[in-house]
Design an enzyme around this catalytic site. Structure first.
Site, mmCIF file in Angstrom:
data_model
loop_
_atom_site.group_PDB
_atom_site.id
_atom_site.type_symbol
_atom_site.label_atom_id
_atom_site.label_comp_id
_atom_site.label_asym_id
_atom_site.label_seq_id
_atom_site.Cartn_x
_atom_site.Cartn_y
_atom_site.Cartn_z
ATOM 1 N N HIS A 210 153.116 -22.984 84.720
ATOM 2 C CA HIS A 210 152.153 -21.934 85.029
ATOM 3 C C HIS A 210 151.515 -21.459 83.727
ATOM 4 C CE1 HIS A 210 154.096 -20.486 89.063
ATOM 5 N NE2 HIS A 210 153.019 -21.202 89.308
ATOM 6 N N CYS B 299 156.458 -13.089 85.077
ATOM 7 C CA CYS B 299 156.690 -13.668 86.402
ATOM 8 C C CYS B 299 157.110 -12.593 87.411
ATOM 9 C CB CYS B 299 157.769 -14.735 86.335
ATOM 10 S SG CYS B 299 157.233 -16.293 85.604
#
Length: 292
Positions: free
Chosen positions: A191, A285
């Site tokens: 990511h 996150c």
């Protein structure tokens, strides 16, 4: 500053202001974050290189570390809202993946892996229930702020492992913000938020090795004064950090990056999320920013 988890002695380290000559230029902006308590956290499958089902994870320890992260945000004056965790969705704690919210518009998530597919509708429903009128169900695969990072003028968007590049176009049309595509090439940094984080709204910190040559050139052109992280700090997920313009909530193991930030006049807030890192997660996150 170090924020410890509940089972450890409290340890707070404040950097000598004389070592931070630019501190006065850094201004913290109050933020609104959405988080999800890891009541059902576990590592029972592997969808990224960090996950090892045989090693598993300690849920109790993960909850303690998550609570310390939430306490850090509250101590800095930020607002933290909570979404209820859902049994059977162990990665729902990683709230950043649930959506992208800019100007009160919610661009929803469509996950790449079946194991996380139900998280997208759950987060979209939370926003609708809180009165957000513009919630877009995406046509293309994207994992929210995992691959979309918002600055003042542009949104940086990652692709290569999870988010389809067509989702970048979809987000731009819905949000009315320029979107800059960046290609990730190292599977450890699956990511964008594992390889880069915004410093305020006009600069970034990043690890060049996570990006394709063309994307590195784009970053060099857009951010000539960026903070460049080492491989050693990047693999500690040091770049999975959250900055409010002055304070940077960051994994405590990223010692080199922490020193760089201090020299640049930022105040690192060190947290221990080692248990959540077993699923490939860090402070960012766990944190979805709600931009009204």
């Amino acid at each position: 500053m170090t924020i410890s988890s509940a089972t450890e002695p409290s340890s707070i380290h404040v950097v000598d202001p004389s070592l931070m000559p630019d501190t006065a230029e850094r201004v913290a902006v109050r933020r609104h974050y959405l988080m999800c308590r890891p009541d059902h956290f576990a590592v029972t499958y592997a969808i990224n290189p960090w996950m090892d089902p045989l090693a598993g994870a300690d849920r109790h320890r993960a909850i303690e570390q998550w609570e310390a992260l939430r306490a850090a945000y509250l101590s800095l004056g930020h607002e933290v809202s909570l979404i209820d965790p859902i049994e059977g969705l162990p990665d729902m704690v990683f709230a950043a993946n649930g959506a992208l919210v800019v100007g009160g518009r919610v661009y929803g998530a469509r996950f790449a892996h079946d194991e996380r597919a139900a998280e997208g509708p759950a987060y979209a429903d939370w926003f609708r229930s809180r009165g957000f009128a513009e919630v877009r169900e995406p046509d293309h695969t994207n994992e929210g702020e995992g691959d979309f990072l918002t600055l003042d003028e542009v949104i940086l968007a990652g692709t290569g492992f999870r988010t389809d590049v067509t989702a970048h176009q979809e987000a731009q049309e819905f949000l009315g913000r320029p979107v800059v595509t960046l290609r990730l090439v190292d599977p450890r940094f699956y990511h964008l938020d594992t390889a880069l984080f915004p410093l305020g709204g006009r600069n970034v910190a990043y690890y060049p090795g996570a990006f394709s040559p063309g994307s590195r050139a784009v970053l060099e052109r857009l951010f000539p004064e960026a903070v460049i992280a080492s491989s050693a700090d990047a693999i500690m997920l040091g770049l999975n950090a959250v900055c409010d313009g002055r304070n940077v909530v960051i994994n405590l193991e990223a010692t080199g990056l922490i020193r760089q930030l201090e020299r640049q006049g930022y105040q690192p807030i060190e947290v221990d999320l080692s248990e959540l890192r077993k699923a490939g997660g860090g402070p960012k996150c766990c944190t979805l920013e709600i931009r009204a």
